[in-house]
Design a protein around this motif. Sequence first.
Motif, PDB file in Angstrom:
ATOM      1  N   GLN A  29       0.835  -1.201   0.000  1.00 25.86           N
ATOM      2  CA  GLN A  29       0.000   0.000   0.000  1.00 25.86           C
ATOM      3  C   GLN A  29       0.875   1.258   0.000  1.00 25.86           C
ATOM      4  O   GLN A  29       0.557   2.245  -0.646  1.00 25.86           O
ATOM      5  N   VAL A  30       2.013   1.229   0.705  1.00 23.84           N
ATOM      6  CA  VAL A  30       2.933   2.371   0.737  1.00 23.84           C
ATOM      7  C   VAL A  30       3.459   2.647  -0.670  1.00 23.84           C
ATOM      8  O   VAL A  30       3.472   3.794  -1.121  1.00 23.84           O
ATOM      9  N   PHE A  31       3.885   1.584  -1.375  1.00 26.52           N
ATOM     10  CA  PHE A  31       4.373   1.771  -2.742  1.00 26.52           C
ATOM     11  C   PHE A  31       3.244   2.246  -3.658  1.00 26.52           C
ATOM     12  O   PHE A  31       3.444   3.083  -4.513  1.00 26.52           O
ATOM     13  N   HIS A  32       2.058   1.685  -3.457  1.00 26.44           N
ATOM     14  CA  HIS A  32       0.908   2.058  -4.284  1.00 26.44           C
ATOM     15  C   HIS A  32       0.543   3.529  -4.050  1.00 26.44           C
ATOM     16  O   HIS A  32       0.268   4.265  -5.000  1.00 26.44           O
ATOM     17  N   GLU A  33       0.564   3.972  -2.786  1.00 31.46           N
ATOM     18  CA  GLU A  33       0.258   5.375  -2.486  1.00 31.46           C
ATOM     19  C   GLU A  33       1.253   6.305  -3.168  1.00 31.46           C
ATOM     20  O   GLU A  33       0.882   7.361  -3.679  1.00 31.46           O
ATOM     21  N   LYS A  34       2.526   5.914  -3.167  1.00 35.12           N
ATOM     22  CA  LYS A  34       3.558   6.729  -3.812  1.00 35.12           C
ATOM     23  C   LYS A  34       3.279   6.847  -5.314  1.00 35.12           C
ATOM     24  O   LYS A  34       3.389   7.921  -5.895  1.00 35.12           O
ATOM     25  N   GLU A  35       2.900   5.752  -5.957  1.00 36.80           N
ATOM     26  CA  GLU A  35       2.568   5.765  -7.390  1.00 36.80           C
ATOM     27  C   GLU A  35       1.354   6.653  -7.661  1.00 36.80           C
ATOM     28  O   GLU A  35       1.325   7.398  -8.640  1.00 36.80           O
ATOM     29  N   VAL A  36       0.360   6.584  -6.778  1.00 32.18           N
ATOM     30  CA  VAL A  36      -0.846   7.399  -6.945  1.00 32.18           C
ATOM     31  C   VAL A  36      -0.496   8.879  -6.811  1.00 32.18           C
ATOM     32  O   VAL A  36      -0.941   9.711  -7.619  1.00 32.18           O
ATOM     33  N   ILE A  37       0.303   9.211  -5.819  1.00 29.27           N
ATOM     34  CA  ILE A  37       0.712  10.619  -5.622  1.00 29.27           C
ATOM     35  C   ILE A  37       1.473  11.124  -6.840  1.00 29.27           C
ATOM     36  O   ILE A  37       1.229  12.238  -7.322  1.00 29.27           O
ATOM     37  N   GLU A  38       2.387  10.319  -7.370  1.00 31.34           N
ATOM     38  CA  GLU A  38       3.133  10.719  -8.570  1.00 31.34           C
ATOM     39  C   GLU A  38       2.198  10.900  -9.764  1.00 31.34           C
ATOM     40  O   GLU A  38       2.348  11.840 -10.558  1.00 31.34           O
ATOM     41  N   ALA A  39       1.211  10.027  -9.904  1.00 25.93           N
ATOM     42  CA  ALA A  39       0.246  10.143 -11.006  1.00 25.93           C
ATOM     43  C   ALA A  39      -0.593  11.413 -10.858  1.00 25.93           C
ATOM     44  O   ALA A  39      -0.872  12.106 -11.845  1.00 25.93           O
ATOM     45  N   ILE A  40      -0.977  11.746  -9.637  1.00 27.12           N
ATOM     46  CA  ILE A  40      -1.747  12.974  -9.397  1.00 27.12           C
ATOM     47  C   ILE A  40      -0.891  14.192  -9.734  1.00 27.12           C
ATOM     48  O   ILE A  40      -1.373  15.152 -10.358  1.00 27.12           O
ATOM     49  N   GLU A  41       0.378  14.178  -9.361  1.00 30.85           N
ATOM     50  CA  GLU A  41       1.274  15.293  -9.686  1.00 30.85           C
ATOM     51  C   GLU A  41       1.431  15.444 -11.196  1.00 30.85           C
ATOM     52  O   GLU A  41       1.444  16.564 -11.718  1.00 30.85           O
ATOM     53  N   ARG A  42       1.528  14.323 -11.921  1.00 30.66           N
ATOM     54  CA  ARG A  42       1.596  14.391 -13.390  1.00 30.66           C
ATOM     55  C   ARG A  42       0.298  14.970 -13.953  1.00 30.66           C
ATOM     56  O   ARG A  42       0.309  15.752 -14.898  1.00 30.66           O
ATOM     57  N   GLY A  43      -0.825  14.581 -13.354  1.00 31.16           N
ATOM     58  CA  GLY A  43      -2.117  15.116 -13.783  1.00 31.16           C
ATOM     59  C   GLY A  43      -2.207  16.619 -13.589  1.00 31.16           C
ATOM     60  O   GLY A  43      -2.723  17.347 -14.446  1.00 31.16           O
ATOM     61  N   ILE A  44      -1.689  17.103 -12.476  1.00 30.43           N
ATOM     62  CA  ILE A  44      -1.671  18.548 -12.217  1.00 30.43           C
ATOM     63  C   ILE A  44      -0.773  19.245 -13.233  1.00 30.43           C
ATOM     64  O   ILE A  44      -1.122  20.317 -13.754  1.00 30.43           O
ATOM     65  N   ASP A  45       0.362  18.637 -13.548  1.00 29.56           N
ATOM     66  CA  ASP A  45       1.251  19.210 -14.577  1.00 29.56           C
ATOM     67  C   ASP A  45       0.534  19.309 -15.920  1.00 29.56           C
ATOM     68  O   ASP A  45       0.681  20.301 -16.641  1.00 29.56           O
TER      69      ASP A  45
END
Length: 182
Positions: A29-45
């Motif tokens: 879940q920790v690794f998955h949360e990190k991937e989700v956060i990175e995907a959200i940051e890419r979405g904001i970009d």
Amino acid sequence: MSKTQYIGELAKKLPPLPKLDKSAGPLSQVFHEKEVIEAIERGIDQEFEKLPLLFEHYGIEARDHASYIRLALALARDWVPGFQRMNDRAGPKQKWDDGGRARLKIAIDDFIGNSEAGMKGGSPTKLEAAEALLCRVEWKRKSASAAALLKQAEMANPILVAIERDGAIRRARRAQELTINS
């Protein structure tokens, strides 16, 4: 419903953001949360990449904080009923002629020119000037929206604009001479 038709990249939706998987174990879940956060940051970009297109669409120069307020107001006028103007006159609008378009072009240019010194955030856009001119009966009779006014102004014949502007200058000088001589 929006009054505005978006084209190009503004008409294309962004890909969906991933959802957090709560069923995963603690370590995964920790690794998955990190991937989700990175995907959200890419979405904001991706959203930030489209902002200049939105400014361009609304004819607003993105140069300072006031530009973002102008963009917010333009979007609100398109989407929020509380920001939209009521049409006070039923029936068809009056027809446009070449002289009317030339006078409208001059009125928009003059509004922008006269407003430049008084605005902290810079001069108003052409669309904002057209919106302000809609408050005047002479223009409201001819168009229901600022965008329609602006479209007519852009169709003005440059030669007629010059002739109308020259005539207005001569009338203003003559009126000034009459006032001085009185």
